[in-house]
Design a protein around this motif. Structure first.
Motif, PDB file in Angstrom:
ATOM      1  N   HIS A  68     -62.392  -3.194 -82.777  1.00 43.06           N
ATOM      2  CA  HIS A  68     -61.352  -4.119 -83.219  1.00 43.06           C
ATOM      3  C   HIS A  68     -61.948  -5.417 -83.756  1.00 43.06           C
ATOM      4  N   ALA A  69     -63.033  -5.868 -83.170  1.00 41.96           N
ATOM      5  CA  ALA A  69     -63.679  -7.093 -83.639  1.00 41.96           C
ATOM      6  C   ALA A  69     -64.162  -6.926 -85.082  1.00 41.96           C
ATOM      7  N   ALA A 105     -67.312 -11.690 -84.326  1.00 41.02           N
ATOM      8  CA  ALA A 105     -67.278 -10.229 -84.179  1.00 41.02           C
ATOM      9  C   ALA A 105     -68.602  -9.726 -83.620  1.00 41.02           C
ATOM     10  N   GLN A 106     -69.697 -10.267 -84.126  1.00 40.38           N
ATOM     11  CA  GLN A 106     -71.015  -9.881 -83.602  1.00 40.38           C
ATOM     12  C   GLN A 106     -71.166 -10.298 -82.146  1.00 40.38           C
ATOM     13  N   ARG A 107     -70.692 -11.486 -81.820  1.00 41.00           N
ATOM     14  CA  ARG A 107     -70.768 -11.966 -80.439  1.00 41.00           C
ATOM     15  C   ARG A 107     -69.914 -11.116 -79.513  1.00 41.00           C
ATOM     16  N   LEU A 108     -68.726 -10.741 -79.980  1.00 40.73           N
ATOM     17  CA  LEU A 108     -67.866  -9.871 -79.173  1.00 40.73           C
ATOM     18  C   LEU A 108     -68.551  -8.532 -78.924  1.00 40.73           C
ATOM     19  N   ASP A 116     -70.262  -8.228 -70.419  1.00 41.66           N
ATOM     20  CA  ASP A 116     -70.081  -9.643 -70.087  1.00 41.66           C
ATOM     21  C   ASP A 116     -68.626 -10.033 -70.359  1.00 41.66           C
ATOM     22  N   ARG A 117     -67.789  -9.842 -69.348  1.00 35.82           N
ATOM     23  CA  ARG A 117     -66.358 -10.101 -69.524  1.00 35.82           C
ATOM     24  C   ARG A 117     -66.090 -11.565 -69.882  1.00 35.82           C
ATOM     25  N   ALA A 118     -66.774 -12.490 -69.227  1.00 40.81           N
ATOM     26  CA  ALA A 118     -66.572 -13.914 -69.516  1.00 40.81           C
ATOM     27  C   ALA A 118     -66.946 -14.217 -70.966  1.00 40.81           C
ATOM     28  N   GLY A 119     -68.021 -13.634 -71.443  1.00 38.47           N
ATOM     29  CA  GLY A 119     -68.443 -13.831 -72.827  1.00 38.47           C
ATOM     30  C   GLY A 119     -67.440 -13.262 -73.807  1.00 38.47           C
ATOM     31  N   VAL A 120     -66.931 -12.076 -73.509  1.00 35.17           N
ATOM     32  CA  VAL A 120     -65.936 -11.453 -74.378  1.00 35.17           C
ATOM     33  C   VAL A 120     -64.670 -12.308 -74.414  1.00 35.17           C
ATOM     34  N   GLU A 121     -64.214 -12.751 -73.249  1.00 35.36           N
ATOM     35  CA  GLU A 121     -63.005 -13.571 -73.194  1.00 35.36           C
ATOM     36  C   GLU A 121     -63.184 -14.887 -73.945  1.00 35.36           C
ATOM     37  N   THR A 125     -61.113 -16.001 -77.336  1.00 27.04           N
ATOM     38  CA  THR A 125     -60.369 -17.264 -77.416  1.00 27.04           C
ATOM     39  C   THR A 125     -60.764 -18.025 -78.678  1.00 27.04           C
ATOM     40  N   LYS A 126     -62.057 -18.077 -78.967  1.00 32.33           N
ATOM     41  CA  LYS A 126     -62.533 -18.738 -80.181  1.00 32.33           C
ATOM     42  C   LYS A 126     -62.005 -18.024 -81.423  1.00 32.33           C
ATOM     43  N   LEU A 127     -62.033 -16.694 -81.390  1.00 34.54           N
ATOM     44  CA  LEU A 127     -61.551 -15.911 -82.526  1.00 34.54           C
ATOM     45  C   LEU A 127     -60.078 -16.204 -82.797  1.00 34.54           C
ATOM     46  N   LYS A 128     -59.282 -16.254 -81.759  1.00 35.53           N
ATOM     47  CA  LYS A 128     -57.856 -16.548 -81.936  1.00 35.53           C
ATOM     48  C   LYS A 128     -57.649 -17.925 -82.561  1.00 35.53           C
ATOM     49  N   GLY A 129     -58.464 -18.895 -82.161  1.00 42.98           N
ATOM     50  CA  GLY A 129     -58.370 -20.233 -82.740  1.00 42.98           C
ATOM     51  C   GLY A 129     -58.722 -20.240 -84.218  1.00 42.98           C
TER      52      GLY A 129
END
Length: 141
Positions: A68-69, A105-108, A116-121, A125-129
Motif C-alpha cells: 500500500h505504501a 514509502a521506503q521508510r514504511l 518496527d510497529r512504532a516506526g511504521v506508525e 502519521t507523517k504520510l497522512k500529513g
C-alpha cells in the motif's frame, strides 16, 4: 532514469491514454498500480490504500505495508502529473511533497520489514500529513 524523465514518460502516457499503469520502480515490488483517469479517482484510490495501511498496522501485519505504501507513492506521482496547471510556487511545493511520499514509502517498507510497529506508525502519521498538504495544493489549483 532521472525523475524528470519519469515525469515526462508518465505525462505522455497519461495524455495519450487517459489512464495509466505505473510499473513499480523496484523489482521487489510485485504488482503495477492501476492509475485512475481523474484526479478525484486518484484521491479515492490513495484514501483506500491509506485506510488499508491503517488496518494492516492495527492487525500487526507489518510485513504487508509496503504494498500500500508503494501504491500511494505511485498514485501520488500520477496525481502530480494529472494536475499540470498550477502556479509555479505550488508546483514546486507539490513536487517536493511527492518526493517525500516516496521517501516515506521506503521508510514504511523498511519499518515493516524490521517489524518496527512504532516506526511504521510514525511514518504513516507523517504520510497522512503530507497527503493532507497535497490535497490542499491540488484542490486550490
Amino acid at each position: 532514469m532521472n525523475l524528470k524523465n519519469v515525469y515526462i514518460a508518465l505525462v505522455t502516457t497519461v495524455l495519450l491514454t487517459g489512464a495509466a499503469t505505473v510499473v513499480p520502480a523496484q523489482a521487489t515490488e510485485e504488482v503495477p498500480v492501476q492509475i485512475p483517469a481523474t484526479t478525484a479517482a486518484i484521491w479515492q484510490a490513495i484514501d483506500q490504500h491509506t485506510a488499508e495501511l491503517t488496518k494492516l498496522i492495527q492487525a500487526g501485519k507489518l510485513e504487508e505495508v509496503h504494498h500500500h505504501a508503494f501504491a500511494i507513492r505511485d498514485l501520488s506521482t500520477a496525481l502530480s502529473v494529472r494536475v499540470a496547471a498550477m502556479a509555479p510556487d505550488k508546483r514546486k511545493q507539490l513536487d517536493a511533497e511527492v518526493k517525500f511520499v516516496a521517501t516515506l514509502a521506503q521508510r514504511l517498507d523498511a519499518s515493516g520489514d524490521a517489524n518496527d510497529r512504532a516506526g511504521v506508525e510514525s511514518n504513516l502519521t507523517k504520510l497522512k500529513g503530507v497527503l493532507d498538504t497535497m490535497r490542499v495544493l491540488t484542490a486550490g489549483r
